[in-house]
Design an enzyme around this catalytic site. Structure first.
Site, PDB file in Angstrom:
ATOM      1  N   GLN A  10      10.157   6.243   5.196  1.00  0.00           N
ATOM      2  CA  GLN A  10      11.551   6.309   5.611  1.00  0.00           C
ATOM      3  C   GLN A  10      11.952   5.127   6.474  1.00  0.00           C
ATOM      4  O   GLN A  10      13.083   4.660   6.422  1.00  0.00           O
ATOM      5  CB  GLN A  10      11.767   7.626   6.367  1.00  0.00           C
ATOM      6  CG  GLN A  10      13.215   7.924   6.721  1.00  0.00           C
ATOM      7  CD  GLN A  10      13.351   9.273   7.395  1.00  0.00           C
ATOM      8  OE1 GLN A  10      12.377   9.944   7.663  1.00  0.00           O
ATOM      9  NE2 GLN A  10      14.581   9.653   7.687  1.00  0.00           N
ATOM     10  N   PHE A  11      11.019   4.611   7.276  1.00  0.00           N
ATOM     11  CA  PHE A  11      11.385   3.571   8.233  1.00  0.00           C
ATOM     12  C   PHE A  11      10.684   2.235   7.992  1.00  0.00           C
ATOM     13  O   PHE A  11      10.924   1.289   8.722  1.00  0.00           O
ATOM     14  CB  PHE A  11      11.071   4.043   9.654  1.00  0.00           C
ATOM     15  CG  PHE A  11      11.854   5.256  10.057  1.00  0.00           C
ATOM     16  CD1 PHE A  11      13.208   5.196  10.237  1.00  0.00           C
ATOM     17  CD2 PHE A  11      11.216   6.471  10.226  1.00  0.00           C
ATOM     18  CE1 PHE A  11      13.933   6.315  10.600  1.00  0.00           C
ATOM     19  CE2 PHE A  11      11.923   7.605  10.585  1.00  0.00           C
ATOM     20  CZ  PHE A  11      13.291   7.522  10.771  1.00  0.00           C
ATOM     21  N   GLU A  33       5.058   3.027   1.364  1.00  0.00           N
ATOM     22  CA  GLU A  33       6.347   2.869   2.025  1.00  0.00           C
ATOM     23  C   GLU A  33       6.851   4.227   2.447  1.00  0.00           C
ATOM     24  O   GLU A  33       6.388   5.258   1.962  1.00  0.00           O
ATOM     25  CB  GLU A  33       7.351   2.192   1.088  1.00  0.00           C
ATOM     26  CG  GLU A  33       7.600   2.956  -0.212  1.00  0.00           C
ATOM     27  CD  GLU A  33       8.441   2.171  -1.184  1.00  0.00           C
ATOM     28  OE1 GLU A  33       9.359   1.475  -0.710  1.00  0.00           O
ATOM     29  OE2 GLU A  33       8.189   2.239  -2.398  1.00  0.00           O
ATOM     30  N   LEU A  73       0.822  -1.210   0.000  1.00  0.00           N
ATOM     31  CA  LEU A  73       0.000   0.000   0.000  1.00  0.00           C
ATOM     32  C   LEU A  73       0.850   1.251   0.000  1.00  0.00           C
ATOM     33  O   LEU A  73       0.457   2.286  -0.539  1.00  0.00           O
ATOM     34  CB  LEU A  73      -0.925   0.012   1.226  1.00  0.00           C
ATOM     35  CG  LEU A  73      -2.017  -1.055   1.262  1.00  0.00           C
ATOM     36  CD1 LEU A  73      -2.776  -0.978   2.577  1.00  0.00           C
ATOM     37  CD2 LEU A  73      -2.975  -0.893   0.097  1.00  0.00           C
ATOM     38  N   VAL A  80       3.845  -0.292   4.400  1.00  0.00           N
ATOM     39  CA  VAL A  80       2.479  -0.676   4.739  1.00  0.00           C
ATOM     40  C   VAL A  80       2.009  -1.653   3.678  1.00  0.00           C
ATOM     41  O   VAL A  80       2.063  -1.353   2.481  1.00  0.00           O
ATOM     42  CB  VAL A  80       1.532   0.545   4.788  1.00  0.00           C
ATOM     43  CG1 VAL A  80       0.133   0.104   5.208  1.00  0.00           C
ATOM     44  CG2 VAL A  80       2.058   1.594   5.751  1.00  0.00           C
ATOM     45  N   ASP A 140      -3.224  14.923  10.009  1.00  0.00           N
ATOM     46  CA  ASP A 140      -3.256  14.634   8.567  1.00  0.00           C
ATOM     47  C   ASP A 140      -4.628  14.105   8.173  1.00  0.00           C
ATOM     48  O   ASP A 140      -4.742  13.111   7.453  1.00  0.00           O
ATOM     49  CB  ASP A 140      -2.162  13.631   8.207  1.00  0.00           C
ATOM     50  CG  ASP A 140      -1.922  13.561   6.696  1.00  0.00           C
ATOM     51  OD1 ASP A 140      -2.438  14.434   5.975  1.00  0.00           O
ATOM     52  OD2 ASP A 140      -1.239  12.624   6.249  1.00  0.00           O
TER      53      ASP A 140
END
Length: 797
Positions: free
Chosen positions: A514-515, A512, A510, A518, A653
């Site tokens: 920095q860490f 991606e 679904l 999904v 968000d």
């Protein structure tokens, strides 16, 4: 490509529109010619005739690729939504790249200007690489590309090994096959997991790679299948080399009848014939340490273009995950002994210079941050004086638990430097506000300093030390939680169960960040792992769709701690309109949290696929959504945010991309929209990275870096606007990002020149009035989510 190391003559293509769209213009982030490579004809479904080819002149180990469309300063708007990669080591045999789940198609671009980077897992070893645009309908495409990697110094072009076998461990199959091997029966050569750069874990039943079967990282054999007592592997190289060492990464879980080899016998072929005298090496058999390890074998400077090694069993099973070679005639090894001392002196000098540079850079960064903090304090004072606001204060401090602040007014003062490292083009809130004319001059002393716990409009304001910002897998922050709330949870265990990874089946990525990543997965037997107060409308044996947020195993300590804090917080969120944390996988890496996923995807994509009810919809025979359904969905979003605000949570968000849609228009609020490349255009991009969703943010969030429940209310107004427009366009689509920021300055100045989002066609006056109330300049005048939810409920009566 973009650096110019690859020459024009090494870039070719199947065809081109014109001379100005030739292959040489397909360099990432270049605008020469007409701005990209474009094939002569449109790309058709299931057609792989068109390609852009790069000749790297020698074998390279490629781990990452980037793509971009044709923008040409706004003139062009062609890009490849999907593409495939083919590669070759000798230009005679072309191999289709597949990911570790067997998928060939790579998700490409969603607009003409954004750069999309994709990890190649597994990486490829090749001299020639082809990018082949793919489409599910006839369309014009243009591409700019880039390759990231390094030269393949091993020189290995193929190996030939017996097929890996299957082990039965406690009744469960463990597949030890070479699943990414790119050889073929006809050619009998290829490369695979033994050269993919990934070493297996100590426990061979686990893997670095998410959602794969037990044993994935290793190629393994049992001695029962080899009467001679050894496994023979042959390696072929690009030329005759002077070999110094071979390193073999072996598993040694002797408790499960696996050990490193007890002896290896290697034969060398330099020309046509094999040498008569082999090389033999016997490592020390280890019955104490279960760790996987590299075993280094000296090759004694044998000259060879091929090596054949026989590895003898030390136990019932033998497993390898990586084999590498070092040869003394590589460019990196051509060093005379007479020059060694000079080289060492030069390296020491370079290291000392680098250390000095690093110290200077660190000192400058510390000094810059001190100046920035000082400027932010001065700027806040100046704003207080310029706005001429009332000087009333609230009897709130961190040491006074009898605060009169309302839950809906809790703030996070986090600045954006916590989201991504500052780059040269980075704009902090304190720098953004200086774009406004009246603050372009140097800040000066504005009088008495106000308490750090108060915003200038009288709203209680948590200092940075009072806020816990949960840093998700995207690298950005999700919920902002008061430290007091976090402290109340610190002594509690995670209220969700550990879920067996083997019951998760990968469906698609679904997003991606920095860490981590999904993933959309199917989970079997999930009913057994969730609370009794939460129920799925499925039978016990039916798999359920879930979203899995996975933290990369190499994530830093802070990211791991934040991930565990987020699990702790998410495990306490139990509301019908908030995505529920169902289970976790935290007993081993990679850390995972498993949340609900709604079958209709996110609200943005759901609405964009539908049309409003009406005569035109009847004529075109498209699926529709009625106004009453839109209002019902908006009411659920308000209900979920009402719940979050009651806990003093700030989402930061809120948008349709972060609302998921289930059956019967059920809505649940999530938080991984930022991780999706699909929505990268919704964020203010700093050096190509998504950072700030400025089109949804309140003026005080953009200019002052303050996030409150009141700023979430502002974002709700924008989300409501999206819903009523069926997500057919971005908010403020007629404005550039810079103009959006300038418009927030008009809200700040409050001289009646600010631009509001227009009233949607389907939107009645009563709902548009709610939106306008959400966008009031003064945070105290905006409605609470409780009030919004009540009004929306009453409008349905």
């Amino acid at each position: 490509m973009s650096g110019g190391q690859i020459q024009d003559e090494d870039i070719s293509a199947s065809s081109q529109w014109s001379e100005s769209t030739a292959a040489r213009y397909g360099r990432l982030d270049f605008e020469e010619g007409d701005g990209a490579w474009c094939p002569e004809i449109t790309v058709e479904p299931d057609s792989l005739k068109e390609f852009l080819q790069i000749d790297l002149r020698s074998l390279h180990f490629i781990t990452l690729v980037g793509t971009q469309g044709r923008h040409a300063g706004g003139i062009g708007n062609e890009f490849a939504q999907m593409y495939k990669i083919k590669y070759s080591r000798d230009s005679s045999r072309w191999i289709s790249w597949r990911n570790r789940q067997g998928k060939q198609v790579i998700e490409g671009n969603r607009n003409a200007y954004d750069i999309v980077l994709k990890d190649l897992e597994p990486p490829i070893i090749a001299r020639f690489v082809r990018f082949m645009p793919v489409s599910d309908h006839s369309m014009n495409v243009c591409m700019r590309v880039e390759l990231y990697g390094c030269e393949w110094l091993d020189g290995l072009v193929s190996y030939n090994a017996p097929a890996g076998e299957q082990m039965s461990l406690e009744g469960q199959p463990v597949h030890l096959n070479d699943s990414v091997y790119d050889g073929a029966v006809i050619y009998r050569w290829g490369l695979g997991q033994l050269t993919d750069g990934m070493c297996g874990l100590d426990d061979f039943t686990h893997s670095h790679v998410y959602n794969v079967w037990p044993g994935y990282d290793y190629v393994g054999w049992t001695n029962e299948s080899f009467p001679n007592g050894y496994v023979e592997i042959m390696f072929e190289f690009d030329r005759t080399r002077n070999f110094t060492t071979m390193k073999v990464h072996c598993n040694n879980m002797f408790m499960k009848h696996v050990k490193a080899f007890r002896q290896v016998v290697c034969y060398f072929r330099s020309e046509a014939d094999w040498e008569a005298t082999p090389l033999s090496f016997s490592p020390v058999v280890d019955d104490v340490n279960l760790s996987a390890r590299f075993v280094t074998i000296s090759m004694a400077n044998h000259m060879a273009s091929a090596i054949k090694c026989q590895f003898y069993f030390a136990e019932a099973w033998m497993m390898f995950s990586e084999i590498t070679f070092q040869s003394g005639d590589d460019p990196t090894h051509k060093i005379d002994d007479s020059n060694t001392r000079i080289l060492i002196v030069c390296l020491v000098a370079i290291i000392l210079i680098l250390v000095a540079i690093i110290v200077i850079i660190l000192w400058r960064q510390v000094w810059q941050k001190m100046l920035e903090k000082a400027s932010r304090r001065m700027l806040d004072d100046e704003l207080t004086a310029s706005l001429s606001l009332q000087s009333e204060t609230f009897a709130y401090s961190h040491n006074n638990p009898t605060s009169s602040s309302a839950p809906s007014e809790q703030e996070s003062s986090s600045t954006y430097e916590r989201i991504f490292p500052l780059g040269p083009d980075y704009q902090e809130p304190s720098q953004l506000i200086r774009m406004l004319p009246e603050f372009s001059h140097t800040s000066k002393d504005a009088g008495d300093m106000k308490s750090p716990h108060f915003a200038q409009d009288g709203v209680p304001h948590y200092a940075e030390a009072d806020i816990v910002n949960l840093q998700g897998v995207t690298g950005g922050n999700t919920y902002a939680v008061p430290a007091l709330t976090m402290d109340l949870l610190s002594g509690k265990d995670v209220a969700v169960e550990e879920f067996p990874r083997k019951l998760l089946t990968f469906k698609e990525k679904l997003g991606e960040g920095q860490f981590g990543e999904v993933h959309l997965c199917e989970a079997e037997g999930m009913k057994e792992f969730i609370d009794e107060d939460f129920s799925f409308n499925i039978s016990d044996n039916q798999p359920v769709l879930v979203a899995v947020k996975m933290l990369r195993a190499d994530a830093n300590k802070n990211a791991r701690n934040d991930f565990l804090k987020e699990i702790k917080i998410m495990s306490r969120l139990k509301d019908p309109n908030i995505i529920r944390l169902l289970a976790v996988c935290i007993c081993s890496d990679p850390l995972c949290m498993i949340t609900e996923y709604m079958e209709n995807g996110d609200l943005n994509q759901f609405l964009s696929r539908h049309e409003p009810e009406g005569q035109m919809a009847l004529i075109s025979n498209v699926t529709t959504v009625g106004y009453s359904d839109l209002r019902y969905m908006a009411t659920q979003i308000a209900s979920g945010m009402r719940y979050l605000s009651s806990l003093n949570f700030v989402h930061r968000d809120l948008a349709t991309r972060n609302c998921l849609v289930g059956k019967n228009y059920t809505i649940k609020i999530a938080d991984f929209g930022m991780s999706r490349n699909l929505y990268s255009g919704d964020y203010y991009r700093i050096q190509g990275r998504a950072v700030l969703p400025i089109r949804w943010m309140s003026w005080e969030s953009i200019l002052l870096g303050k996030f409150t429940t009141a700023s979430d209310v502002w974002a709700f107004g924008v989300t409501l606007w999206e819903t009523l427009t069926f997500c057919k366009e971005q908010p403020y689509s007629q404005l550039t990002d810079e103009q959006v920021i300038e418009n927030t300055g008009e809200f700040f100045r409050d001289q009646k020149r600010q631009i509001y989002l227009p009233q949607p066609v389907l939107c009645p006056d009563s709902l548009y009035k709610i939106m306008l109330c959400c966008w009031r300049r003064n945070t105290k005048e905006r409605p609470s989510f409780q009030e919004i939810h009540r009004v929306l409920l009453e409008s349905q009566a």
